[in-house]
Design a protein around this motif. Sequence first.
Motif, PDB file in Angstrom:
ATOM      1  N   THR A 134     -27.891  25.452  18.379  1.00  0.00           N
ATOM      2  CA  THR A 134     -28.533  24.416  17.570  1.00  0.00           C
ATOM      3  C   THR A 134     -29.752  24.932  16.799  1.00  0.00           C
ATOM      4  O   THR A 134     -30.535  24.154  16.293  1.00  0.00           O
ATOM      5  CB  THR A 134     -28.971  23.246  18.471  1.00  0.00           C
TER       6      THR A 134
ATOM      7  N   GLU B 106     -32.611  16.461  15.101  1.00  0.00           N
ATOM      8  CA  GLU B 106     -31.268  16.548  15.693  1.00  0.00           C
ATOM      9  C   GLU B 106     -31.329  17.230  17.049  1.00  0.00           C
ATOM     10  O   GLU B 106     -30.680  16.799  18.012  1.00  0.00           O
ATOM     11  CB  GLU B 106     -30.324  17.300  14.762  1.00  0.00           C
ATOM     12  N   ARG B 107     -32.127  18.286  17.150  1.00  0.00           N
ATOM     13  CA  ARG B 107     -32.256  18.967  18.443  1.00  0.00           C
ATOM     14  C   ARG B 107     -32.883  18.043  19.485  1.00  0.00           C
ATOM     15  O   ARG B 107     -32.460  18.003  20.635  1.00  0.00           O
ATOM     16  CB  ARG B 107     -33.141  20.210  18.280  1.00  0.00           C
TER      17      ARG B 107
ATOM     18  N   ARG C   3     -30.306  15.476  20.561  1.00  0.00           N
ATOM     19  CA  ARG C   3     -29.274  16.043  21.445  1.00  0.00           C
ATOM     20  C   ARG C   3     -29.820  16.252  22.857  1.00  0.00           C
ATOM     21  O   ARG C   3     -29.118  15.983  23.848  1.00  0.00           O
ATOM     22  CB  ARG C   3     -28.754  17.356  20.862  1.00  0.00           C
TER      23      ARG C   3
ATOM     24  N   GLU D 221     -28.278  14.291  26.060  1.00  0.00           N
ATOM     25  CA  GLU D 221     -27.747  15.048  27.197  1.00  0.00           C
ATOM     26  C   GLU D 221     -28.501  14.712  28.482  1.00  0.00           C
ATOM     27  O   GLU D 221     -27.916  14.620  29.567  1.00  0.00           O
ATOM     28  CB  GLU D 221     -27.824  16.543  26.899  1.00  0.00           C
TER      29      GLU D 221
ATOM     30  N   SER E  40     -24.091  12.455  16.984  1.00  0.00           N
ATOM     31  CA  SER E  40     -25.305  11.927  17.615  1.00  0.00           C
ATOM     32  C   SER E  40     -25.476  10.445  17.325  1.00  0.00           C
ATOM     33  O   SER E  40     -25.860   9.663  18.206  1.00  0.00           O
ATOM     34  CB  SER E  40     -26.535  12.703  17.122  1.00  0.00           C
TER      35      SER E  40
END
Length: 468
Positions: free
Chosen positions: A29, A36-37, A40, A44, A110
């Motif tokens: 990533t 976005e990171r 995520r 998770e 996402s």
Amino acid sequence: MARRPILIVVVAALVCAGALNLPAAEKATRKLSLLEREVRTFLETVSGLVQPLQTVANQAAWIASTDVSPEHTSARAAAEKAAAAVTGSKLVIERTSAYLAKPSELSDLSLRQLRKLQLAAAENPGTIPEVVSQRIEAEARQSAVLDSYTFCLQPLAGGKCGRPTSANEIDQILRSSRVLAERERAWTASKEIGRPLKPGLLELQALRNQIARAMGYPSFFALHVADYGMTVDEMMALMNATLEANRPLFDGLHCFAKHALADRFKRPVPKLIPAHWLGNRWAQAWPGLVEGTNLDPLFKNKSPEFIVRTAEDFYVSLGFARLPEIFWKRSDLFPVPSNSPRKKNAHATAWHIDGESDVRSLMSVEPNEQWFGTAHHELGHIYYDLAYATPEVPYLLRAGANRAFHEAVGELARLASQQIPYLRKLGLVRPGREPDASAALLQSALDSIVFLPALCRWHHDPLRARSL
């Protein structure tokens, strides 16, 4: 109750600190945006907490549904509260809302997960934990009342029962009896369950709507419709358009049915069909109306095990793998013996316990046409669940496209199970003794097309759905 704040603190700490050690994921990533990171990592982390808690809740609900007792009902409610505390925590609600406000900076994968998480949180909002707790307890109690209920064909004074019966026996009477008085007794017995359920339903309706409105939805119905990306008005416009498109066919089937039944029972042709004339407890399917299409005799010498194994073979013939061994070890597929004190849910359901390989079905299979079709339908849910249980599909998306698609998969399999070439291949129908194809098609419509009013209107407008 003490576990809830601890779980919320754990989620907050993990998310705020970014405490997820995923070196491989980090490498993959590097080129992604910072948002976005962050999303995520958040997804998770939350998924890693929700999945085991939801698995425990599903296991507790399974036990409560297959062996009804006050202890199991309490355990179910406790486990579901623990899962709800994380899913609907204030942190989850705030973060998902903030992330969804920046859709252009996020990947489609996402965004899909965030929307699913937001809807799940909206059913368990930590902003009103006491109401969520009341709703979970009310649902657990209501399920226990439903699952432990004993139907009675001969009520006695003082609330006693002179002739206990089962849902399967009631269904058999409605499918086969030509005696209207017997049919009416069976149909009435099937509806008496409404008396103990009504107070809980009213309480549950109020609690669910209170929760939905607290999250900005006009009703609990609207919250569930949101899972389709639609408003209530849009959903009902689609449903009404579907009904109108099929109205000429439905009216023709209704006309045929009321004349056929009036002739069968030697009664004047009614304007509306009395529900106990029909072969289904909810009048949502009209089996046994076309002569020569009754498939029950085909299964007379077959075992309940044959029904379920044949349904599995159907999916294997389409290229799917055999069901995991855990399905056969943990499912509850057959009726509880009449002399057993154990009570279980009598309605066929499919369960995806852990989002992985633990799939089960709860049925009360007997060797007849109804359960043959039902077994094909329920295994459709199971195979659809397994198709999503892969590493490529994030946990939050493993419920499938939507509930309607789940039902469509199962119903397509049920319809396929009635096809004459399939029955011939199984050796159930001998060459030269097949049912007339046109008659079979007409009966299929009486089992499926007439279900549309209930399907399209029931949850939104029960009174209208009952009109035949």
